[in-house]
Design a protein around this motif. Sequence first.
Motif, PDB file in Angstrom:
ATOM      1  N   GLY A 274     -13.147 -66.779  -7.090  1.00 55.17           N
ATOM      2  CA  GLY A 274     -11.772 -66.273  -7.164  1.00 55.17           C
ATOM      3  C   GLY A 274     -11.448 -65.716  -8.531  1.00 55.17           C
ATOM      4  N   ASP A 276     -12.130 -62.442 -11.092  1.00 50.69           N
ATOM      5  CA  ASP A 276     -12.647 -61.058 -11.082  1.00 50.69           C
ATOM      6  C   ASP A 276     -13.871 -60.894 -11.982  1.00 50.69           C
ATOM      7  OD1 ASP A 276     -10.870 -60.151  -9.211  1.00 50.69           O
ATOM      8  OD2 ASP A 276      -9.359 -59.579 -10.695  1.00 50.69           O
ATOM      9  N   THR A 288     -10.357 -59.578  -6.612  1.00 57.45           N
ATOM     10  CA  THR A 288      -9.527 -60.501  -5.826  1.00 57.45           C
ATOM     11  C   THR A 288      -8.316 -59.787  -5.210  1.00 57.45           C
ATOM     12  OG1 THR A 288      -8.474 -61.153  -7.888  1.00 57.45           O
ATOM     13  CG2 THR A 288     -10.176 -62.613  -7.026  1.00 57.45           C
ATOM     14  N   TYR A 291      -9.324 -58.189  -2.073  1.00 60.86           N
ATOM     15  CA  TYR A 291      -9.618 -59.207  -1.057  1.00 60.86           C
ATOM     16  C   TYR A 291      -8.324 -59.771  -0.463  1.00 60.86           C
ATOM     17  CZ  TYR A 291     -11.883 -63.269   1.111  1.00 60.86           C
ATOM     18  OH  TYR A 291     -12.333 -64.200   2.009  1.00 60.86           O
ATOM     19  N   ARG A 292      -7.337 -60.033  -1.343  1.00 55.56           N
ATOM     20  CA  ARG A 292      -6.046 -60.560  -0.856  1.00 55.56           C
ATOM     21  C   ARG A 292      -5.378 -59.561   0.092  1.00 55.56           C
ATOM     22  NH1 ARG A 292      -4.152 -65.048  -3.708  1.00 55.56           N
ATOM     23  NH2 ARG A 292      -5.053 -65.312  -5.771  1.00 55.56           N
ATOM     24  N   THR A 326     -10.608 -69.814  -9.354  1.00 51.38           N
ATOM     25  CA  THR A 326     -11.135 -69.963  -7.982  1.00 51.38           C
ATOM     26  C   THR A 326     -10.324 -71.010  -7.212  1.00 51.38           C
ATOM     27  OG1 THR A 326     -13.341 -69.221  -8.585  1.00 51.38           O
ATOM     28  CG2 THR A 326     -13.195 -70.607  -6.639  1.00 51.38           C
ATOM     29  N   PHE A 329      -7.084 -69.543  -6.306  1.00 53.30           N
ATOM     30  CA  PHE A 329      -7.296 -68.549  -5.237  1.00 53.30           C
ATOM     31  C   PHE A 329      -7.348 -69.251  -3.871  1.00 53.30           C
ATOM     32  CE2 PHE A 329      -9.890 -65.655  -2.682  1.00 53.30           C
ATOM     33  CZ  PHE A 329      -9.279 -64.443  -2.958  1.00 53.30           C
TER      34      PHE A 329
END
Length: 446
Positions: A274, A276, A288, A291-292, A326, A329
């Motif tokens: 999580g 970058d 990230t 991805y989100r 992470t 995240f």
Amino acid sequence: MESKQNHGSPKLFHTITFGCQMNLNDSERLAGQLRTIGYEITENMEQADIILINTCCVRESAEKKIYGKIGELKRLKLVNPNLIIGVVGCMAQKDKDKILKKFPHVNLVMGTHNTHQLVELIAKLEESREPVLAVWDQAQRLAPDVPTVRKGKISAWVPIMYGCNNFCTYCIVPYVRGRERSRPLEHIINEIQQLGQDGFKEITLLGQNVNSYGKDSEEQVDFADLLRAADQVDTIARIRYMTSHPRDMNDKVIETIKNSKRICEHFHLPVQAGSDAILEGMNRGYATRYYRQLVAKIRQAVPGASLTTDLIVGFPGETEDQFQETLEFLKTVRYDAAYTFIYSQRSGTPAARYPDQVPLPTKKARLNQLMTVQNEISLAINEQLVGKSMEVLVEGPSKNDDNTLMGRTRTNKIVLWPKKGQEQAGDLVHIQIDTAQTWVLKGRLI
Ligand code: SAM
Ligand code: SF4
């Protein structure tokens, strides 16, 4: 070499499989080939004329276990000198003749690109006692399809492509499985139709990065086209696929899943980290933020879909702050489940040469923290399902109790319930969820 059993009873083989679904499916294809020359499966290793160890080398822990297993088999070879012992798959591809040198009781080392040659290699071995090494450096454009003996009767794996082009810096797979090769769409659909006719209810399309299906092929097809074609096979109730690379998951695939009937509402999207900076070091090809946004799009398009992931802790250079990113995240994305791994240094990969390797005790502590956080999230998500009725595909009795049945929801959650009446493996039933645990839901048939 003469087989010990040539007086009417069939010759027997036993496979020991390590690693992922791809390996389990490869073992079914090894079994299929051996059956064509008269060998039958035995669960009892002591009785086997051939033992094949299908190997994995993704993490060092698997490798150690496998080397231990190969060593153990020497005992059986002493009892039955005609026993053929083969080491096949990813570790065979990587370590090649080293295996024969280290373990003189091994007869056959067969790499990942030679799997379809098993019959001819066994014939060679039965003729002479010389060890056989069959490890091509590169794959044929497309290895021929071979017969398959399936382990299950309800769910089946269908490979759609082999190899990987991604070269994530921690990963050995592209080195041992070669570049991406997609199977022709027609072969895949024929296989799915046959599975439907044979009574299978669920298929899982397999590849290291299923979203890049078709990119290497002359056919003008992509993964969404394949999903759409598979969704037309009406004898199959459920379609799953793995693994998706988040970078290559696109709107067309999401739309196809949204509009499909049989494709399950479960997205396995390995994020790996999580942070970058770590994602960049891993060469994952996304950040990230992307991805989100992808997760938000999926959740909007397919409400109620479950989301799972893979995560690696202790990638070289991972600082405490990056690890905390992470954790953060994980808390905000809220996965249904996560498969968590300690980074394992794989010789030959770029990350293995990075100078700042994280000490093992730190990696272990981070894994524990990660699992604690994820377990709480998994439980909280599962608790929201209490009181709901869910469609479950019956797989059979649970591991510990014949009176308890086990099945999965479309979102891939395991459900247990007391056997009530006529429910049979392969049936779709509705279960009222009464209690939730981290990995399991419990309920009753309605
Ligand atoms: N192709 C799939 C993908 O990209 O997600 C999965 C392939 S890999 C066999 C399965 C998982 O193993 C990966 O998602 C990753 O989390 C983990 N893995 C791969 N290499 C690793 C390594 N060197 N150390 C620890 N975990 C690793
Ligand atoms: Fe390994 Fe990355 Fe390929 Fe998955 S996508 S197999 S993690 S190199």
